[in-house]
Every structure is written in structure tokens, then in C-alpha cells.
Design an enzyme around this catalytic site. Structure first.
Site, PDB file in Angstrom:
ATOM      1  N   LYS A 145     -27.615 -77.549  79.491  1.00 43.42           N
ATOM      2  CA  LYS A 145     -27.499 -77.027  78.132  1.00 43.42           C
ATOM      3  C   LYS A 145     -28.300 -77.875  77.141  1.00 43.42           C
ATOM      4  O   LYS A 145     -28.886 -77.353  76.185  1.00 43.42           O
ATOM      5  CB  LYS A 145     -26.034 -76.944  77.726  1.00 43.42           C
ATOM      6  N   ASP A 176     -28.559 -58.126  84.854  1.00 43.28           N
ATOM      7  CA  ASP A 176     -27.544 -58.963  85.468  1.00 43.28           C
ATOM      8  C   ASP A 176     -27.793 -59.014  86.966  1.00 43.28           C
ATOM      9  O   ASP A 176     -28.411 -58.104  87.533  1.00 43.28           O
ATOM     10  CB  ASP A 176     -26.137 -58.409  85.197  1.00 43.28           C
ATOM     11  N   ASP A 207     -32.156 -61.737  89.958  1.00 39.25           N
ATOM     12  CA  ASP A 207     -31.746 -63.111  90.198  1.00 39.25           C
ATOM     13  C   ASP A 207     -32.573 -63.957  89.243  1.00 39.25           C
ATOM     14  O   ASP A 207     -33.798 -64.048  89.376  1.00 39.25           O
ATOM     15  CB  ASP A 207     -32.030 -63.482  91.653  1.00 39.25           C
ATOM     16  N   VAL A 208     -31.919 -64.581  88.275  1.00 34.48           N
ATOM     17  CA  VAL A 208     -32.664 -65.255  87.206  1.00 34.48           C
ATOM     18  C   VAL A 208     -33.398 -66.493  87.680  1.00 34.48           C
ATOM     19  O   VAL A 208     -34.243 -67.023  86.948  1.00 34.48           O
ATOM     20  CB  VAL A 208     -31.729 -65.621  86.037  1.00 34.48           C
ATOM     21  N   TYR A 224     -23.919 -79.075  84.032  1.00 30.93           N
ATOM     22  CA  TYR A 224     -23.781 -78.123  82.935  1.00 30.93           C
ATOM     23  C   TYR A 224     -24.271 -78.735  81.624  1.00 30.93           C
ATOM     24  O   TYR A 224     -25.075 -78.131  80.905  1.00 30.93           O
ATOM     25  CB  TYR A 224     -22.326 -77.688  82.814  1.00 30.93           C
ATOM     26  N   THR A 233     -13.359 -66.660  77.135  1.00 31.02           N
ATOM     27  CA  THR A 233     -14.108 -65.602  77.802  1.00 31.02           C
ATOM     28  C   THR A 233     -13.776 -65.614  79.290  1.00 31.02           C
ATOM     29  O   THR A 233     -13.239 -66.599  79.807  1.00 31.02           O
ATOM     30  CB  THR A 233     -15.624 -65.799  77.618  1.00 31.02           C
TER      31      THR A 233
END
Length: 270
Positions: free
Chosen positions: A170, A47, A73-74, A166, A201
Site C-alpha cells: 500500500k 474481476d 488475473d491482475v 500489505y 467490508t
């Protein structure tokens, strides 16, 4: 609910990217990391927030599981390369890559800034390109592996607000996953998506509550949108990911498993 997950990932090593929760409670990545560990996998919990990853790791260890953490950091190829090296140094192999990182920012092409667009694409979409770039060579050497990417029904359906970046990110995840699945199928590597619907969530609460006039109103309205009368939760996503990561799904690849309580089967607008 009876837990039937024990042993399904015995002996496997799983990298869970986005293993921390963005707020109090259970996010998809946190639940998946814990469920994978309960199923016998050794976990590298990754993470950007080290404390969030450590919290997940502490839960796994308190239950007798094996877990290490990595901060990354992705959107950084160097960070992802270091993540892979850390996993190999600790566990010697990578059997499962679970990509769960994602952010949601509202706005269509006019309302959203270029900075917002680039940020969402980098975190949601480019991150998966990078993790796969660095993990796939390891799986290729092993001649085995399972990749499970979290997409969304927003890839194919308008879900009540304009989410240009977004939705685009996706949709790209679904296409990228299928491409990887078919390219690497002869090498014993599978790749699939989980596409959650409206889920209760931590990720959705703060960013969206104001748009609905408050958290309680948001939950009530989103529950009402779902054919089953309520949103799903992180464990629904986690159990779908567990199935696709396990050998029970050994002949399943290039698929999108929708977890939405029937929402995308309706013709009613959100």
C-alpha cells in the site's frame, strides 16, 4: 442520504478493477462501480471472479446503467492487455481507471512466508503497475484521463496486526501514484489515491475474525478504535473515488485522500 452523484461522470467510460465483492454485501470495488454508473459512466467491471463481476453488472443494468464485464488475473500482463482491448472494442475510450484489487495476509517478515509476500505484492502492487502500463497509452492519445488507486492508511500507520506485505504494497501504491501523476500531468492525466481506514467490508470479515475471537468481537473492537465510534463502509470509499474521478477534481493530482474517520490524526495506538 441524498444521492447527489447523478451526472457527475456523464459521457465517461470507467474501468473498475476489482468490481466484484469478495463476500456477501458491498465491497469497495462493487460500491464504486455502481456509484460511477449512477453518476453517468459506462462501466467495464473487471474481476478475477466472473460471477462477482456479473453480480455487480446486473445491479448496474437493473438501474438503467451501462456495464460490461471482463475476467482478468491482475498479476497477468496478458490479461490486463486483453481487458484494455475489450474496453476499447466496447466503448472506444477509457476516461477513468479505478484500481481496487487487494488482499490482506497477516504476518511480519519472520512469520509470513515468501509465497505470501510474493502473492500480496503481485496482487496489490504489481497489478497497478500493469493496469497503468496498458491504460496510460490510451489516455495519452486522448490527452485526458483520471486514475484512482485504492491504497490504505496501513501505508503509514500500524493498524493492530503485523501486515508486512500489505503495508509495504500500500505504501508503494502511494509512491507509484504520485510518480505517475507528475510524469503525466502535462498530458492532461491525473492520478490520485484513496486511503481507507478501518472499513466494514466483506474483505475483512473472514480473514480477520479469528484473530479477534469472532466477527462480532472484531467489529466491536474496530469500531472502538475509530474516533467517530464506528468503521466506515464501502460507500465512504466509493464517494471519495467518485470525487477524484470527476471533473470537480480537475486540478487535483498526486494526492492521497484519507477516508478514516480521523484515525490517522490520533496519537493513540490501535
Amino acid at each position: 442520504m441524498t444521492d447527489t452523484s447523478a451526472g457527475r461522470l456523464a459521457g465517461k467510460v470507467a474501468i473498475v478493477v476489482g468490481a466484484g465483492s469478495s463476500g456477501e454485501g458491498w465491497g469497495n470495488g462493487k460500491a464504486t462501480a455502481v456509484l460511477f454508473a449512477r453518476s453517468g459512466a459506462r462501466i467495464l467491471a473487471v474481476d478475477r471472479d466472473e460471477r462477482a463481476a456479473a453480480e455487480t453488472c446486473d445491479i448496474i443494468r437493473s438501474e438503467g446503467g451501462t456495464c460490461e464485464t471482463a475476467q482478468a488475473d491482475v498479476s497477468s500482463s496478458a490479461d490486463i492487455a486483453a481487458m484494455v482491448e475489450a474496453c476499447l472494442a466496447q466503448f472506444g475510450r477509457i476516461d477513468i481507471l479505478h484500481n481496487n484489487v487487494g488482499i490482506s495476509e497477516t504476518g511480519g517478515p519472520v512469520e509470513a512466508s515468501e509465497e505470501s509476500w510474493n502473492r500480496v505484492i503481485a496482487i496489490n502492487q504489481t497489478s497497478i503497475f500493469l493496469t497503468c502500463k496498458h491504460v496510460l497509452p490510451v489516455m495519452e492519445r486522448q490527452r485526458s484521463g483520471a486514475i484512482v488507486n485504492v491504497a490504505s492508511i496501513a501505508a503509514s500507520r500500524y493498524i493492530g496486526f503485523p501486515y508486512a506485505a500489505y503495508s509495504a504494497s500500500k505504501a508503494a501504491i502511494v509512491g507509484l501514484t504520485r510518480n505517475i501523476a507528475l510524469q503525466y500531468a502535462p498530458l492532461g492525466i491525473r492520478a490520485n489515491c484513496v486511503s481507507p481506514g478501518l472499513m466494514n467490508t466483506p474483505m475483512i470479515r473472514k480473514p480477520l475474525a479469528a484473530s479477534y475471537g469472532g466477527e462480532d468481537e472484531m467489529i466491536a473492537r474496530r469500531d472502538a478504535q475509530c474516533p467517530m465510534g464506528h468503521m466506515g463502509d464501502a460507500w465512504d470509499t466509493a464517494h471519495a473515488a467518485l470525487f477524484l474521478a470527476s471533473d470537480e477534481a480537475r486540478y487535483i493530482t498526486a494526492q492521497e485522500l484519507v477516508v478514516d474517520g480521523g484515525l490517522t490524526a490520533t496519537c493513540v495506538s490501535p
